[in-house]
Write a protein that holds these residues in place. Structure first.
Motif, short mmCIF file in Angstrom:
data_model
loop_
_atom_site.label_atom_id
_atom_site.label_comp_id
_atom_site.label_asym_id
_atom_site.label_seq_id
_atom_site.Cartn_x
_atom_site.Cartn_y
_atom_site.Cartn_z
N ILE A 47 10.76 19.12 -21.26
CA ILE A 47 12.20 18.72 -21.85
C ILE A 47 12.94 17.55 -20.85
O ILE A 47 13.70 16.91 -21.57
CB ILE A 47 13.22 20.11 -21.76
CG1 ILE A 47 14.59 19.76 -22.07
CG2 ILE A 47 13.05 20.45 -20.19
CD1 ILE A 47 14.52 19.49 -23.67
N LEU A 48 12.27 17.12 -19.84
CA LEU A 48 12.96 16.18 -19.07
C LEU A 48 12.85 14.80 -19.75
O LEU A 48 13.43 13.80 -19.61
CB LEU A 48 12.20 16.03 -17.63
CG LEU A 48 12.69 17.46 -16.82
CD1 LEU A 48 12.15 17.43 -15.31
CD2 LEU A 48 14.13 17.42 -16.67
N LEU A 49 11.60 14.82 -20.49
CA LEU A 49 11.24 13.42 -21.16
C LEU A 49 12.43 12.96 -22.21
O LEU A 49 13.01 11.74 -22.23
CB LEU A 49 9.82 13.27 -21.44
CG LEU A 49 9.54 11.97 -22.45
CD1 LEU A 49 9.69 10.75 -21.57
CD2 LEU A 49 8.13 12.08 -22.61
N PRO A 50 12.60 13.95 -23.18
CA PRO A 50 13.64 13.65 -24.40
C PRO A 50 15.05 13.56 -23.76
O PRO A 50 15.54 12.68 -24.07
CB PRO A 50 13.43 14.76 -25.04
CG PRO A 50 12.96 15.71 -24.47
CD PRO A 50 11.74 15.22 -23.31
N LEU A 51 15.26 14.32 -22.85
CA LEU A 51 16.80 14.30 -21.96
C LEU A 51 16.87 12.87 -21.59
O LEU A 51 17.80 12.08 -21.50
CB LEU A 51 16.97 15.39 -21.15
CG LEU A 51 17.05 16.56 -21.72
CD1 LEU A 51 17.17 17.63 -20.79
CD2 LEU A 51 18.35 16.66 -22.80
N SER A 52 15.88 12.54 -20.69
CA SER A 52 15.89 11.19 -19.98
C SER A 52 15.76 10.00 -21.04
O SER A 52 16.54 9.00 -20.85
CB SER A 52 14.64 10.94 -19.08
OG SER A 52 14.68 11.91 -18.13
N GLY B 40 13.53 1.18 -25.82
CA GLY B 40 12.94 1.78 -27.29
C GLY B 40 11.50 2.14 -26.97
O GLY B 40 11.13 3.22 -27.71
N MET B 41 10.62 1.83 -26.05
CA MET B 41 9.43 2.22 -25.96
C MET B 41 9.42 3.82 -25.37
O MET B 41 8.55 4.47 -25.74
CB MET B 41 8.40 1.35 -24.92
CG MET B 41 7.14 1.66 -24.72
SD MET B 41 6.41 0.63 -23.45
CE MET B 41 4.92 1.52 -23.20
N LEU B 42 10.49 3.74 -24.39
CA LEU B 42 10.56 5.29 -23.88
C LEU B 42 10.88 6.34 -24.92
O LEU B 42 10.15 7.31 -24.94
CB LEU B 42 11.57 5.18 -22.88
CG LEU B 42 12.13 6.48 -22.06
CD1 LEU B 42 10.73 7.16 -21.41
CD2 LEU B 42 13.36 6.38 -21.10
N VAL B 43 11.83 6.00 -25.95
CA VAL B 43 12.14 6.78 -27.12
C VAL B 43 10.73 6.96 -27.79
O VAL B 43 10.46 7.98 -28.19
CB VAL B 43 13.07 6.27 -28.07
CG1 VAL B 43 13.45 7.22 -29.02
CG2 VAL B 43 14.52 6.29 -26.92
N ALA B 44 10.11 5.83 -28.16
CA ALA B 44 8.95 6.00 -28.92
C ALA B 44 7.76 6.57 -28.24
O ALA B 44 6.88 7.37 -28.97
CB ALA B 44 8.29 4.63 -29.29
N ALA B 45 7.62 6.67 -26.89
CA ALA B 45 6.77 7.37 -26.22
C ALA B 45 6.69 8.95 -26.43
O ALA B 45 6.04 9.90 -26.25
CB ALA B 45 7.01 7.25 -24.74
N GLN C 43 11.37 16.85 -28.76
CA GLN C 43 11.99 15.40 -28.50
C GLN C 43 13.14 15.10 -29.23
O GLN C 43 14.38 14.60 -28.83
CB GLN C 43 10.94 14.19 -28.79
CG GLN C 43 9.62 14.52 -28.22
CD GLN C 43 9.52 14.76 -26.53
OE1 GLN C 43 10.24 14.29 -25.91
NE2 GLN C 43 8.83 15.80 -26.25
N LEU C 44 13.16 15.28 -30.77
CA LEU C 44 14.21 15.07 -31.69
C LEU C 44 15.56 15.81 -31.13
O LEU C 44 16.55 15.12 -31.03
CB LEU C 44 13.93 15.54 -32.89
CG LEU C 44 12.80 14.99 -33.58
CD1 LEU C 44 12.40 15.65 -35.06
CD2 LEU C 44 12.96 13.44 -33.78
N VAL C 45 15.58 17.04 -30.67
CA VAL C 45 16.59 17.73 -30.26
C VAL C 45 17.36 17.23 -28.71
O VAL C 45 18.35 17.10 -28.66
CB VAL C 45 16.30 19.36 -30.33
CG1 VAL C 45 17.39 20.00 -29.63
CG2 VAL C 45 16.19 19.78 -31.69
N GLY C 46 16.24 17.14 -27.98
CA GLY C 46 16.58 16.69 -26.57
C GLY C 46 17.30 15.45 -26.67
O GLY C 46 18.18 14.97 -25.89
N ILE C 47 16.64 14.16 -27.28
CA ILE C 47 17.07 12.83 -27.27
C ILE C 47 18.45 12.86 -27.87
O ILE C 47 19.31 12.24 -27.41
CB ILE C 47 15.95 12.03 -28.23
CG1 ILE C 47 15.01 11.68 -27.55
CG2 ILE C 47 17.02 10.53 -28.58
CD1 ILE C 47 13.88 11.02 -28.39
#
Length: 418
Positions: free
Chosen positions: A210-215, A239-244, A275-279
């Motif tokens: 969960i830490l990746l999408p929140l970050s 942008g790459m972080l989001v796409a990752a 990822q979708l929800v966390g971002i």
């Protein structure tokens, strides 16, 4: 600081200058010219701090026949006294909410370009997973166009803009579905039959996933809210972080579906929705409370006050549901973490043996899908101590028995093969 050009009918320039006094505009100049219809106009060129821009635009809005041009780039203004120039240059403010919103709208682009990049990203992520080539995954993250709709969804949530939210979600899922379809088609055409180790790595989820999408969401919102020179992180990196967070699991779903590896497809879907929800959750909060994005603003009145808490509540409940699913069904959605925990337990067991010392270990979940069990492969290299009279077989049996007992006591819900 931004440069703004205001064009009003002749005689109205003084009113603009009066309004400007309250906002401490600097390096202000008034010119006289003609508009496209040869009507005389007053043109005011001024420079205003980012934080005051939206309020200034709001005060200009009631004026009749006002035309405004905003240059969305940082401007360095020099003015007396000269000795204060360094301090004034260092005063860097966040972007105004109206600029954040307009920047998000400008990033939407055409459907052809968006879907084209999503398809090309799907080809590259499939090639990376198929050939076990990590740098191709990195290339796919650079090309994938998911950062734009991800940030626009968060902006729409913070603004309470239902129309922008709907459009962003449509683009979001259209791009992801296309990427999944492309990877599935390529797997069929190349008759892929096996699961690669890189696919296995992508499907192995950690308990801290969960830490990746929140970050990623927070980083994306921070980058869009800060002025040009205030952030040392380029937009492409964010942008790459989001796409990752989105591209590899999307590719995994397409390939796993063709191979019939539904446990891997479920892992990919879990990662994707997490990822979708966390971002959206973290980015919307940053836009709202750091970027100052509100329901209403200058030249914007489409926001609904009830939509922000509603969307935020749905995102929070969805996130809670996903995390409950993850932690209620170990080790399916926690394989990466469980493998590390098992490795720690194995090293503890061998550390208590006086007859052998651990040289190296490889502990991972097997790629084979055996119904009813979670197979953990434990490949251990140990060295016997001097003076130990037990045979290799006796040492192997004793160490294996102790490891299996330890893993059973920890209730890891797995089948260790040592």
């Amino acid at each position: 600081m931004r440069q703004i050009i205001v064009e009003v009918p002749q005689g109205q320039g003084k009113k603009v200058l009066q309004i400007a006094k309250a906002y401490e505009l600097v390096n202000v100049a008034q010119l006289v010219g003609n508009d496209k219809n040869s009507n005389p106009v007053d043109i005011i060129i001024a420079h205003i701090s980012n934080g005051r821009l939206e309020d200034f635009l709001g005060d200009l809005q009631p004026m009749e026949d006002v035309h405004i041009s905003l240059i969305p780039r940082g401007v360095i203004t020099f003015r007396p006294p000269a000795g204060e120039a360094p301090e004034k240059v260092m005063d860097v403010e966040n972007l105004s909410p109206i600029e954040v919103f307009m920047t998000g709208l400008q990033s939407i682009g055409s459907w052809q370009g968006f879907l084209g990049y999503a398809a090309v990203g799907g080809v590259i992520v499939w090639a990376g997973l198929y050939t076990n080539t990590v740098y191709l995954l990195v290339a796919a993250m650079l090309i994938a166009p998911f950062a734009g709709p991800a940030m626009n969804t968060a902006i729409a949530t913070a603004r309470g803009d239902w129309l922008l939210l709907k459009q962003s979600l449509i683009r979001y899922f259209s791009g992801l579905i296309l990427t999944i379809a492309v990877t599935a088609l390529l797997s069929v055409l190349w008759q892929q039959k096996i699961v690669t180790s890189l696919m296995e790595d992508v499907s192995n989820i950690s308990s801290i996933a969960i830490l990746l999408p929140l970050s990623a969401g927070a980083a994306g919102a921070l980058q869009l809210s800060q002025s040009d020179r205030s952030s040392l992180v380029p937009g492409g990196a964010v942008g790459m972080l989001v796409a990752a967070s989105l591209t590899p699991p999307a590719g995994l779903i397409g390939i796993a579906g063709v191979l019939g590896r539904w446990e891997m497809a479920i892992s990919g879907l879990f990662i994707l929705f997490l990822q979708l929800v966390g971002i959206n959750l973290s980015a919307a909060l940053v836009f709202r409370y750091f970027g100052g994005v509100k329901f209403k603003g200058a030249r914007y009145n489409r926001g609904k006050s009830w939509l922000f808490p509603l969307t935020l509540g749905i995102s929070t409940m969805a996130l809670a549901g996903l995390l409950t699913w993850q932690f209620a069904n170990p080790p399916m959605l926690q394989r990466s973490t469980r493998a590390k925990q098992a490795e720690s337990a194995v090293e503890e067991v061998i550390g208590n043996f006086e007859e052998v010392k651990l040289v190296d270990s490889e502990i991972y979940f097997a790629r084979a899908d055996i119904a009813g069990q979670n197979t953990l492969m434990c490949l251990l290299y140990v060295q016997r101590e001097e003076g130990v009279e037990l045979s290799d077989e006796q040492l192997r049996d004793r160490v294996s028995a102790q490891i299996q007992s330890k893993l059973a006591q920890e209730e890891f819900n797995l089948t260790p093969l040592i």
